[in-house]
Design an enzyme around this catalytic site. Structure first.
Site, mmCIF file in Angstrom:
data_model
loop_
_atom_site.group_PDB
_atom_site.id
_atom_site.type_symbol
_atom_site.label_atom_id
_atom_site.label_comp_id
_atom_site.label_asym_id
_atom_site.label_seq_id
_atom_site.Cartn_x
_atom_site.Cartn_y
_atom_site.Cartn_z
ATOM 1 N N HIS A 104 33.746 84.058 26.052
ATOM 2 C CA HIS A 104 33.989 82.773 25.394
ATOM 3 C C HIS A 104 32.730 81.934 25.223
ATOM 4 C CE1 HIS A 104 34.009 81.243 29.527
ATOM 5 N NE2 HIS A 104 33.954 80.022 29.043
ATOM 6 N N ASP A 105 31.766 82.064 26.130
ATOM 7 C CA ASP A 105 30.534 81.276 26.054
ATOM 8 C C ASP A 105 29.319 82.091 25.603
ATOM 9 O OD1 ASP A 105 31.438 78.761 26.650
ATOM 10 O OD2 ASP A 105 30.951 78.851 28.788
ATOM 11 N N LYS A 108 26.233 80.652 23.819
ATOM 12 C CA LYS A 108 25.212 79.852 24.497
ATOM 13 C C LYS A 108 23.908 80.629 24.692
ATOM 14 C CE LYS A 108 28.270 76.588 26.825
ATOM 15 N NZ LYS A 108 28.759 76.061 28.117
ATOM 16 N N HIS A 133 28.120 76.492 19.907
ATOM 17 C CA HIS A 133 28.206 77.775 20.607
ATOM 18 C C HIS A 133 29.465 78.592 20.284
ATOM 19 C CE1 HIS A 133 30.666 75.794 23.797
ATOM 20 N NE2 HIS A 133 31.101 77.020 24.038
ATOM 21 N N HIS A 157 38.138 78.364 21.132
ATOM 22 C CA HIS A 157 38.498 77.956 22.497
ATOM 23 C C HIS A 157 38.133 76.506 22.832
ATOM 24 C CE1 HIS A 157 34.230 78.814 23.441
ATOM 25 N NE2 HIS A 157 34.416 78.072 24.522
ATOM 26 N N ASP A 186 39.087 77.730 30.857
ATOM 27 C CA ASP A 186 37.695 77.285 30.802
ATOM 28 C C ASP A 186 37.546 75.896 31.414
ATOM 29 O OD1 ASP A 186 34.985 77.123 30.087
ATOM 30 O OD2 ASP A 186 35.456 76.336 28.098
#
Length: 227
Positions: A104-105, A108, A133, A157, A186
């Site tokens: 999900h990240d 970044k 991101h 998300h 999250d």
């Protein structure tokens, strides 16, 4: 009479020959099918291994980016899969939640370290950069066809039920259910983990924030399933 017997023998031999040929052909086909099945099993196992190796490599890349968020993606994947189980989702969706949580990240990776590791409040420009991101992550995963089902979880998300999220400002059921699940997972892990700019919340305080966020930031049913 002898001629009739000879003709009958030929007919019998013809029948036996056809039966034998059919049996041999069936045996050959069976062998080929088994061989193909073995090859398919081996090929699938190899593809599965490469798939999992790719996931692990990208997961480590995400974790290496920020010491304070190390392990965050694994925990989000765990919480998301447990929510999916609590909501009775099919196994295929549970698997997508695990992979979506891990990735999900991933966007970044493309964010400047000075922003990610800043120990004070972000200014508007820095915050706008952070908000990119989800799209960066979706673009990264879109380059690999094996992750096409994961892209929406990553891209959406950070959307909110009330439409005040990003990057698209989607609201309510415009946001895919699995992305809504990742959102709750999250947020909970972010609240209950130490970050460079703040210390973690206690469990009761984090639960209170989830309750307050029902039907505004979070899907109420997802929060209820998680709690």
């Amino acid at each position: 009479i002898e001629s009739d017997k000879y003709t009958d023998c030929l007919k019998l031999l013809e029948i036996y020959a056809k039966q034998a040929a059919s049996a041999i052909n069936n045996a050959q086909m069976h062998s080929l099918i088994n061989l193909k099945n073995d090859e398919l099993v081996e090929t699938y196992a190899e593809l599965k291994k490469r798939y999992m190796d790719t996931i692990e490599t990208l997961r480590l890349a995400v974790d290496a980016k920020d010491y304070y968020t190390r392990g965050h993606s694994d925990r989000v994947a765990y919480y998301a899969s447990r929510i999916g189980q609590a909501m009775g989702l099919p196994e295929a969706d549970i698997e997508r939640l695990k992979i979506g949580g891990i990735f999900h990240d991933i966007g970044k990776i493309g964010t400047n370290d000075d922003i990610l590791l800043k120990n004070s409040r972000l200014d508007d420009n820095e915050y706008n950069e952070i908000k990119k991101h989800p799209l960066k992550g979706a673009n990264i995963l879109s380059a690999m066809s094996m992750f096409k089902d994961i892209v929406p979880l990553v891209e959406y998300h950070q959307e909110r039920i009330d439409g005040r999220g990003y990057p698209h400002g989607l609201k309510g059921e415009e946001i895919p259910l699995l992305a809504r699940i990742i959102s709750v997972s999250d947020a909970f892990d972010a609240m209950t983990s130490d970050r460079v700019y703040r210390t973690k919340m206690g469990l009761s305080q984090a639960i209170e924030q989830l309750e307050k966020g029902k039907s505004t930031q979070f899907d109420e049913n997802v929060v209820d399933a998680f709690l």
